[in-house]
Enzyme design. Structure first.
Site, short mmCIF file in Angstrom:
data_model
loop_
_atom_site.label_atom_id
_atom_site.label_comp_id
_atom_site.label_asym_id
_atom_site.label_seq_id
_atom_site.Cartn_x
_atom_site.Cartn_y
_atom_site.Cartn_z
N SER A 123 -59.59 -10.17 -63.95
CA SER A 123 -58.82 -9.27 -63.09
C SER A 123 -57.79 -8.47 -63.86
CB SER A 123 -58.11 -10.08 -62.00
OG SER A 123 -57.20 -11.00 -62.58
N HIS A 144 -65.29 -6.93 -61.75
CA HIS A 144 -64.22 -7.67 -61.08
C HIS A 144 -64.39 -7.65 -59.56
CE1 HIS A 144 -59.74 -7.91 -59.80
NE2 HIS A 144 -60.29 -9.10 -59.79
N GLU A 156 -64.43 -3.66 -59.20
CA GLU A 156 -63.97 -2.80 -60.29
C GLU A 156 -64.92 -2.98 -61.47
OE1 GLU A 156 -59.14 -2.46 -59.88
OE2 GLU A 156 -59.95 -4.30 -60.73
N ASN A 195 -54.82 -4.78 -59.64
CA ASN A 195 -53.79 -5.71 -60.09
C ASN A 195 -52.63 -5.02 -60.79
OD1 ASN A 195 -54.52 -8.20 -59.09
ND2 ASN A 195 -55.98 -8.57 -60.73
#
Length: 656
Positions: A123, A144, A156, A195
């Protein structure tokens, strides 16, 4: 390797993310090897998959046969060779530790097929750095997923410096085959997109509690009911796992410096073993079924907390935009799909005012490095720009071109230029934004009514003589943007908006009416997008909203012909919701607004947000809808609604 060649997927790690990814892959029809280092770990992951599939079947999201078939496709294994030797794609989902992941890749490399693709569910860690221990880094890519993988739409997809385009294309196609929405990340930046926004946001929330600025309940009440985030930010931290969050922040701190220093409160929780929901304690306590020990009260909203949370999100968004990692639109979509945000951070920042959020950061810059405004934020705020150019602020302190009256919880906004058939000027656009903001800030107001003064017109459109007389091409672009922002303030208002259309409703006036949620028109009203008569086109959102409302074919007809239509015809087209006698239009529109003002405010707010999100992406709209539905089940309004239904009386919704 192309998607057509992918038959078997190996998932390394049977924990929260790993078993969820395995379930998604199996539901998509792939054979799956689920691997972990101990038999007990693999067995626990397999049992969670079985329970999840049973729950999906109980909810009729899959058939029992489909659930059984998916479970049959999953083979639990412990030996690495058995897991990956026949795999076409390997998805690594082991703990977020760089050395741990690299050691796994070294072992995988002993058995991986020559054509197989290796991906990481990291992440935050650099895909390029992770790939440096692999013999074929060109076949390595970030993939991800978000928690829980079965529910969250976003994946992602991040190529490293050595990743071949063909590898990225196959991974993107695999994500789509699993029913997900892949987003290719332009640069391999630590934290990628989601993130990079969420981790600093949660960190700031923790700092607010650590520094004694606010309680956890106040922070989450503000995030949930003030900003509109799904479950509160500290609840989200508990859900992610405080150890996972601490690891991500530690990595960002290592890569980017003191602005990402993890809050000491996170370390205290981790050292105590209070990692969030999975251990039964974190910022909140949880029972055996993962339910929190306390509810979040809507009465605990703090404006100062809201400004700081929004400012941090705006700053991180600006950093990503400035580094060319993603555009504001891409960032918004990523947060809606990957974190369940009702609106993206760029839109939330624009709504709050980018200049104001910059000032919030600048005022606190001396307190901590995390408040240092990003260069891209300084530039946009200094130029008076926003992320999406959909919003604007106004310094007007009084209204001259419109008036406001509050009647029975309805904010009645009247375009007050009857001598000019309520035509729209630059000043009126500014005043409209201020009026909407004023009404949104008034706790007594629960709906907005928009009408025109006098008897001749709702609005005959833009005041072309005044607007065109001093405009050049550049100024014309800015004027279009000003009108778009002004009308967007109505569309994006959390309260229901009703337009009462009496008389003429042409050009910009029709674009203004289109920004309302419902439209009541008089029998003798005339409507039309008449801009082509002047050699113009609808410039305040008409080319976009009108097709949404009446379909592309009808909208093209209305715009290209520049014809006048009676109210009944526009009702047939789907633009007008109700047609009434001319003398009754204002009163009837007010009645509609009154009825809406008695409705459940939280449900109305989330309904509008879900509809808006769906215009950008069906997946995003469904995700907002699902999260909103879950949140509404915990409100006092639903208790009141059920009680009123059972007691056969009208409910009294308080928006709690």
């Amino acid at each position: 390797m192309d998607l057509e060649e992918v038959e078997t997927v190996a998932v390394l790690g049977a924990g929260t993310m790993g078993h969820g990814i395995a379930e998604v892959a199996a539901l998509a029809g792939f054979d799956v090897a689920l691997r972990d280092i101990k038999e007990e770990f693999v067995r626990a992951g397999h049992e969670r998959i079985e329970a999840s599939l049973s729950e999906l079947a109980e909810r009729d999201e899959v058939t029992t046969d489909e659930a059984d078939a998916a479970l049959d496709r999953i083979e639990p294994v412990v030996e690495m060779e058995a897991a990956v030797s026949d795999a076409d794609v390997v998805i690594e989902s082991v703990p977020e530790k760089r050395d741990v992941k690299r050691n796994v890749y070294r072992e995988v490399g002993q058995y991986l097929g020559e054509e197989a693709i290796l991906t990481t569910n990291t992440s935050a860690l650099s895909v390029t750095e992770l790939s440096e221990v692999i013999e074929r880094p060109e076949d390595f890519c970030g993939m991800h997923f978000f928690n829980p993988p079965v529910r969250m739409q976003l994946v992602e997809v991040t190529p490293g410096a050595y990743t071949h385009d063909g590898t990225v294309e196959t991974v993107m196609a695999l994500a789509r085959a699993m029913g997900k929405t892949p987003m290719r990340i332009s640069r391999d930046e630590p934290g990628f997109v989601v993130n990079r926004v969420v981790a600093p946001l949660l960190n700031e929330a923790a700092w607010l509690v650590h520094d004694g600025v606010a309680s956890a309940e106040e922070v989450d009440a503000t995030a949930r009911y003030g900003i509109g985030l799904p479950s509160g930010v500290l609840r989200l931290a508990d859900d992610i796992g405080l150890d996972v969050l601490a690891d991500v922040l530690g990595y960002l701190h290592e890569e980017f410096g003191p602005a990402y220093e993890p809050c000491p409160l996170l370390a205290e929780h981790v050292e105590a073993g209070d990692l969030g929901e999975k251990t039964g304690a974190g910022f909140y306590g949880y029972d055996e079924e993962g339910r929190p020990s306390s509810e979040i009260s809507s009465d605990a909203i703090r404006e100062d907390v809201e400004r700081r949370l929004l400012a941090v999100m705006a700053n991180e968004t600006a950093k990503l935009v400035g580094a060319d990692v993603a555009s504001p639109t891409e960032i918004d979509e990523a947060l809606m799909l990957g974190a369940g945000f009702p609106e993206g951070p760029g839109t939330l920042a624009d709504r709050a005012g980018l200049t104001s959020l910059y000032e919030t950061l600048a005022e606190r810059q001396a307190d901590a490095p995390r408040y240092a405004p990003a260069e891209a934020l300084v530039e946009r705020a200094g130029a008076g720009e926003n992320f999406h150019n959909d919003f604007s602020e106004t310094d007007s302190e009084s209204f001259s071109d419109l008036s406001i009256e509050i009647v029975d919880r309805v904010g009645h906004v009247t375009l007050d230029r009857p001598h000019r058939r309520n035509t729209i000027t630059r000043d009126l656009l500014d005043e409209l934004v201020e009026a909407v903001e004023t009404l949104e800030d008034d706790p007594e107001v629960r709906a907005i009514l928009l009408t025109g003064a006098g008897e001749g017109a709702f609005s005959a459109g833009a005041d072309v003589q005044r607007i065109a007389g001093d405009a050049d091409a550049i100024d014309g672009v800015e004027l279009a943007r000003k009108g778009q922002r002004a009308f967007a303030s109505l569309e994006k208002c959390d309260m229901p908006v009703v337009a009462g259309i009496g008389g003429d409703c042409f050009g910009g006036g029709m674009e203004l009416a289109a920004a309302a949620d419902l439209r009541v028109a008089a029998h003798d009203a005339e409507l039309g997008q008449t801009e082509h008569e002047f050699g113009l086109l609808p410039g305040w959102g008409g080319t976009q909203r009108l097709p949404d409302l009446i379909g592309e074919s009808r909208a093209t007809e209305v715009i290209l012909t520049a014809a006048r239509y009676d109210a009944e015809t526009m009702a047939t087209y789907g633009f007008v919701n109700e047609v009434v006698d001319g003398d009754d239009v204002t009163e009837r529109a007010l009645d509609v607004a009154r009825d809406l003002s008695a409705g459940p405010p939280i449900a109305q707010r989330y309904t509008k947000r879900a509809i808006r999100a769906g215009r950008q992406s069906r997946e995003a709209g469904l995700e907002v809808e699902a999260h909103a539905f879950g949140q509404l089940l915990n409100t006092e309004d639903i208790v009141e609604g059920v009680a009123a239904y059972l007691g056969d009386h009208e409910p009294t919704f308080e928006g709690k």
